[in-house]
Structure formats: C-alpha cells, structure tokens
Scaffold this active site. Structure first.
Site, short mmCIF file in Angstrom:
data_model
loop_
_atom_site.label_atom_id
_atom_site.label_comp_id
_atom_site.label_asym_id
_atom_site.label_seq_id
_atom_site.Cartn_x
_atom_site.Cartn_y
_atom_site.Cartn_z
N CYS A 1 0.64 -1.54 0.14
CA CYS A 1 -0.11 -0.21 -0.09
C CYS A 1 0.53 1.26 0.35
O CYS A 1 1.65 1.56 0.43
CB CYS A 1 -1.03 0.50 1.26
SG CYS A 1 -2.42 -1.11 1.56
N GLY B 1 0.98 -16.53 -9.72
CA GLY B 1 1.16 -18.09 -11.23
C GLY B 1 0.73 -19.25 -11.05
O GLY B 1 0.88 -20.15 -11.88
#
Length: 303
Positions: free
Chosen positions: A131, A245
């Site tokens: 963030c 992935g």
C-alpha cells in the site's frame, strides 16, 4: 498413503493450498460451489480501517497468460469484518483463516491488527505492505527495508497472533526487505504480490485501466515468484508462503522446493472457481509421481 499436512507459523494445515487475498472474497460464494473446509486455509479480502469503494472502472485488463487488476482494495472496512463478516463465516468455514490487512499509515495497520487480535477464527494476520504510505510521499511501504520494518514492529506490538508480511516484487532487492521484516519480528513472509503492469487499447490509443497501471498476475509471473522465494529462503529463518502464477499441483511442489512452507493460489480462482479444490485433489497423485511421501520434507529441497 502420502501426507499433505504442513506446519505454518504454529498452525497445522491439512494441505498447503491457500486461496490468495482478493481472489476468494470472504469464501462465501465459493462455499456454495464446494466445501471450502478442504482448503489448508484461505486469505480473505484485503481489509483497511475505513470502508473503500476502490479505484474507478475499468479495473481489469486481460493479458497473455495473466491479467492486470487495479481494484484498489475495495472492502467494507475493519469494523464490518470483525462485527459481522467473521461471525457469519463460522457457518461455512471452521478452520483458522488468514486475515489480510492493508493500510496507508503505520497507525492504520496497527489499528486493524489490534482489532483482529480479538477474533478467534483468525489464525494468521497477513500484512500487505504494497500500500502507498500517505505520510511518506505515496511510495509503497514494501519498497523500503526501514519502512517495512516499521510496519512489522508496530503490528507485532498489538497482536499475539502470528504476523506474516506480504512483500511486493516491484523492488530491486527483495531479500533485504524480507530480512528487515524478520529482524523486526515477523513470523513469516508472504510473496510475491503482483508485478506492476499495463495494457493500451489500440482503438482508443489510451490505457485500458482507468488507473493506467495495475497488478499483473497469472501463469506468466510464476518463474519470477519461484526465483524470489528461492532467494528469500536462503536469507531468512522464518516460513514463506509462496504465490504468483500457481495453477497446478506441480506448481505447488515446485514452489515448495524453492522454499515455501505453504502456497497461495490467486488469479487461477478467477478463471476457474474450482481451481484450489482441483489442485488439492491432484496433489497426492503428483506427490506419488515425484516419489514424495511427506510434503513438508521437500520444503527448500532445491537448495
């Protein structure tokens, strides 16, 4: 009979498969498709102190072997999660859950983690330091070892639960950041978050995503994730949750050989809502194929 159980920050998981934050909501929709109690655990939607609507649309762009998202941490806020969502979750999920926390200041991270410390269902707190730091010029907490350590130390002061720090791959040296988190008291490392990506619409000649850039995830980033997990495993002595992935049982085994104690499945859930279930079902067969009797014995086996 193969053994798929693993240990993660003091918790025993039936298997290492954990749907990743932002790709599984709070589990409710998936619980209507299958019994999600087969999961090792799951990391629920990234939660901030205040409710967030998120970024403007369009937020999603398709890519070869992946996708880009710029959802912007849309969530109902920590009070709603603690007061209503977690109590309701007991009806469909009985195991300890991983609570993912986002923040725009050190104080916000600490506040959310302190609130979650009271929740008996939360087994691990996963702190997303990708963030932007509103008090630090907007740069991500996760791009600086010092800033990452600050967040880690602040969170550890307010919770007795294991704290796992989720690292961004958008850095020059992820190892130094992981080591800084460990030195500041982190109980584990979660990695990798999305890579920064972008697509341009050839017809309009403008970026597809309203925010211009977003997080690139999916099959294409798997080799990068394996490389980073491998590097960090050699540098720290705390467990790693590997992700990036992952879409098959073979990917889980490869990530664990690189050094992961457990593995999160992200974008694959958005393509196939049964992805995590199918990986868990295929894991014993894959273990037999590669002559693995006990899954936790292979952690870091490639080193």
């Amino acid at each position: 009979m193969v053994n798929t159980k693993v240990e993660l920050c003091g918790l025993t998981l039936d298997n290492p498969v954990i749907p990743a934050s932002g790709c599984f909501g709070y589990g409710k929709e998936f619980s209507e498709l299958y019994d999600i109690n087969i999961l090792g655990s799951f990391s629920f939607k990234g939660t901030t102190k205040d409710p967030r609507f998120g970024n403007p649309t369009p937020r999603i762009a398709e890519c070869t072997a992946g996708m880009i998202n710029s959802v912007g941490l849309q969530n109902p806020g920590i009070e709603e999660v603690v007061t209503n969502i977690l109590p309701a979750m007991k009806e469909y999920y009985t195991k300890p859950v991983i609570a993912n926390v986002g923040g725009f200041s050190v104080e916000e991270y600490a506040y959310c983690c302190e609130r979650l410390n009271e929740c008996d269902q939360v087994g691990i707190i996963e702190v997303n330091i990708s963030c932007p730091n509103v008090h630090g010029g907007g740069i991500s907490f996760g791009t600086s070892p010092a800033e990452a350590a600050k967040v880690t130390a602040a969170v550890k002061k307010v919770t007795s639960k294991p704290v796992v720090i989720k690292l961004t791959p958008n850095v020059t040296d992820i190892v130094s950041i992981a080591k800084a988190c460990e030195e500041a008291g982190a109980d584990g490392i979660s990695m990798i978050n999305t890579l920064l990506g972008m697509r341009i619409n050839l017809k309009t000649k403008k970026p597809i995503i309203a925010n211009k850039m977003g997080g690139f995830s999916g099959d294409a980033i798997f080799p990068v994730a394996v490389r980073m997990v491998y590097q960090v495993y050699e540098a720290v002595n705390i467990p790693i949750i590997g992700m990036g992935g992952v879409s098959s049982a073979e990917d889980v085994i490869e990530m664990m050989l690189a050094g992961a104690s457990a593995v999160q499945v992200g974008a694959a859930n958005l393509i196939n809502p049964y992805a995590a279930k199918e990986i868990i079902e295929q894991l014993p067969t894959a273990m037999e194929k590669y002559k693995i009797n006990n899954l936790k014995d292979i952690i870091g086996g490639a080193h």
